[in-house]
Every structure is written in C-alpha cells, then in structure tokens.
Design a protein around this motif. Structure first.
Motif, PDB file in Angstrom:
ATOM      1  N   ARG A   1       0.836  -1.200   0.000  1.00 34.13           N
ATOM      2  CA  ARG A   1       0.000   0.000   0.000  1.00 34.13           C
ATOM      3  C   ARG A   1       0.874   1.254   0.000  1.00 34.13           C
ATOM      4  O   ARG A   1       0.666   2.161  -0.792  1.00 34.13           O
ATOM      5  CB  ARG A   1      -0.939   0.005   1.214  1.00 34.13           C
ATOM      6  CG  ARG A   1      -1.924   1.170   1.206  1.00 34.13           C
ATOM      7  CD  ARG A   1      -2.433   1.494   2.591  1.00 34.13           C
ATOM      8  NE  ARG A   1      -1.383   1.716   3.562  1.00 34.13           N
ATOM      9  CZ  ARG A   1      -0.631   2.817   3.643  1.00 34.13           C
ATOM     10  NH1 ARG A   1      -0.787   3.803   2.801  1.00 34.13           N
ATOM     11  NH2 ARG A   1       0.299   2.916   4.556  1.00 34.13           N
ATOM     12  N   ALA A   2       1.884   1.287   0.870  1.00 36.68           N
ATOM     13  CA  ALA A   2       2.765   2.455   0.959  1.00 36.68           C
ATOM     14  C   ALA A   2       3.523   2.679  -0.346  1.00 36.68           C
ATOM     15  O   ALA A   2       3.658   3.822  -0.811  1.00 36.68           O
ATOM     16  CB  ALA A   2       3.741   2.289   2.132  1.00 36.68           C
ATOM     17  N   ARG A   3       4.003   1.614  -0.956  1.00 36.24           N
ATOM     18  CA  ARG A   3       4.710   1.749  -2.239  1.00 36.24           C
ATOM     19  C   ARG A   3       3.777   2.257  -3.334  1.00 36.24           C
ATOM     20  O   ARG A   3       4.176   3.057  -4.175  1.00 36.24           O
ATOM     21  CB  ARG A   3       5.304   0.411  -2.659  1.00 36.24           C
ATOM     22  CG  ARG A   3       6.546   0.035  -1.918  1.00 36.24           C
ATOM     23  CD  ARG A   3       7.120  -1.207  -2.539  1.00 36.24           C
ATOM     24  NE  ARG A   3       8.249  -1.715  -1.796  1.00 36.24           N
ATOM     25  CZ  ARG A   3       8.942  -2.774  -2.179  1.00 36.24           C
ATOM     26  NH1 ARG A   3       8.602  -3.431  -3.284  1.00 36.24           N
ATOM     27  NH2 ARG A   3       9.966  -3.184  -1.458  1.00 36.24           N
ATOM     28  N   SER A   4       2.556   1.762  -3.325  1.00 37.98           N
ATOM     29  CA  SER A   4       1.594   2.210  -4.331  1.00 37.98           C
ATOM     30  C   SER A   4       1.267   3.685  -4.152  1.00 37.98           C
ATOM     31  O   SER A   4       1.217   4.436  -5.133  1.00 37.98           O
ATOM     32  CB  SER A   4       0.320   1.361  -4.265  1.00 37.98           C
ATOM     33  OG  SER A   4       0.596   0.043  -4.692  1.00 37.98           O
ATOM     34  N   ILE A   5       1.069   4.121  -2.914  1.00 39.15           N
ATOM     35  CA  ILE A   5       0.796   5.544  -2.646  1.00 39.15           C
ATOM     36  C   ILE A   5       1.975   6.386  -3.125  1.00 39.15           C
ATOM     37  O   ILE A   5       1.791   7.427  -3.758  1.00 39.15           O
ATOM     38  CB  ILE A   5       0.527   5.780  -1.138  1.00 39.15           C
ATOM     39  CG1 ILE A   5      -0.738   5.060  -0.684  1.00 39.15           C
ATOM     40  CG2 ILE A   5       0.496   7.263  -0.805  1.00 39.15           C
ATOM     41  CD1 ILE A   5      -2.042   5.706  -1.036  1.00 39.15           C
ATOM     42  N   ASP A   6       3.194   5.928  -2.840  1.00 39.74           N
ATOM     43  CA  ASP A   6       4.375   6.677  -3.269  1.00 39.74           C
ATOM     44  C   ASP A   6       4.481   6.724  -4.794  1.00 39.74           C
ATOM     45  O   ASP A   6       4.831   7.758  -5.369  1.00 39.74           O
ATOM     46  CB  ASP A   6       5.643   6.076  -2.665  1.00 39.74           C
ATOM     47  CG  ASP A   6       6.846   6.963  -2.906  1.00 39.74           C
ATOM     48  OD1 ASP A   6       6.782   8.172  -2.555  1.00 39.74           O
ATOM     49  OD2 ASP A   6       7.852   6.476  -3.456  1.00 39.74           O
ATOM     50  N   ALA A   7       4.143   5.624  -5.462  1.00 41.81           N
ATOM     51  CA  ALA A   7       4.177   5.600  -6.930  1.00 41.81           C
ATOM     52  C   ALA A   7       3.159   6.584  -7.503  1.00 41.81           C
ATOM     53  O   ALA A   7       3.434   7.272  -8.496  1.00 41.81           O
ATOM     54  CB  ALA A   7       3.915   4.187  -7.450  1.00 41.81           C
TER      55      ALA A   7
END
Length: 182
Positions: free
Chosen positions: A91-97
């Motif tokens: 989730r955190a990686r997706s938000i950052d992307a």
C-alpha cells in the motif's frame, strides 16, 4: 510534439502505471477474497478504460489511450522492483508511486492534463473501493468500503491535492527526479 515526448521512458512508465497503482493502494489496504480481488481488478481496468477513452479527454489521456491500445512493452524492459513483503508495504509503495506520477504530470504537462490525470487516479481508486463488499461471508454482510479502504482513499485524496491543498511532492527525489535511486 506529443505530450508523451515530454517524459523519459521511465517517467512515462510511472505515468502509465499510476492509475493501476492507485487501485492497488486500495486493494492492499483491505485485501478481499478471490471474488473480491477479481471484482476490484475489473473495476481498475474498467475505470482506466472509461476515463482514457471518454469524451473531452486531454492530450495526456489521448496519449495514454494510444499506448493502452498499442503493443505492450516487453516485460524485460520494465524497471524491476523488489516484491513487497507485507500488504502495508505494498500500500505504501503504491501511494508513493501515485505521488511520483502526479508530480511528473504536474511538472511536465499542462494544468488541464494534470487535473484530468488526478481525476483519472481518483476515479480508479474510488471504483476499486466500491467494487467489493469487505468483511462479510460469501457476499453477505460486511461493508461496502472498509476502514482500511477509507484510510487509503484519504491518503490518495491528500496526494492528489483534493483535500484543499496542492498535490504532494515526492520526498525521495534524487538528482534523477522522483523515485530515482541515484
């Protein structure tokens, strides 16, 4: 010159995958069973298709539509990313992307394109959250949008600048731009 020409191939990849990452952030925030995952994946694809092929699309959305209709890139040419170990990390990686993609579009495309791109990302996230009931048993009970999904939508709302502020700026910017490891 096409709006796509304003982006490097790596940047364009981030722009093109931004909508899917917006949906993935919602999926990772509250994982569903198999039927829920299928419904959420279909919602992501349907929302992207609908937004990039709709009437009144901007040059950026037209370029995205053209790429979606073309030959997909070779998987060997795509940037490799280590697999997330937890759903929270995914989730955190997706938000950052999403943050990186929004920043790229805001900095390299016109305001109309940036607004349309943020609307595309929000539509994908919202439809993904609404695609499957969470917490029930065999489709009975549960809630339409889970607390985890509401939290992810709130984060995306902030990233997209829909909470009254401006879109967030990526924090991991090196000399090569957002998300670079240099």
């Amino acid at each position: 010159m096409s709006v796509k020409d304003s982006f490097t191939p790596d940047e364009w990849f981030k722009v093109m995958t931004g909508p899917g990452r917006a949906g993935a952030a919602v999926v990772a925030a509250s994982p569903s069973g198999v039927t829920g995952l299928v419904a959420e994946a279909q919602a992501i694809a349907s929302a992207i298709r609908g937004e990039v092929s709709g009437a009144g699309r901007t040059p950026l959305l037209e370029a995205m539509a053209a790429d979606l209709m073309g030959t997909p890139p070779d998987a060997r040419d795509r940037p490799q990313e280590e697999r997330a170990r937890t759903m929270e990390e995914a989730r955190a990686r997706s938000i950052d992307a999403v943050r990186q993609a929004v920043w790229l579009v805001s900095s390299k495309a016109g305001p109309e394109d940036a607004d349309a791109y943020r609307r595309l990302l929000w539509t994908v996230a919202e439809r993904t959250a609404e695609a499957a009931r969470e917490g029930g048993f065999l489709g009975i009970g549960g809630e339409q949008i889970s607390e985890g999904e509401r939290t992810a939508l709130g984060e995306l709302r902030s990233v997209l600048g829909m909470d009254g502020g401006s879109p967030e700026t990526p924090t991991n910017m090196g000399p090569g731009g957002p998300g670079s490891s240099s």
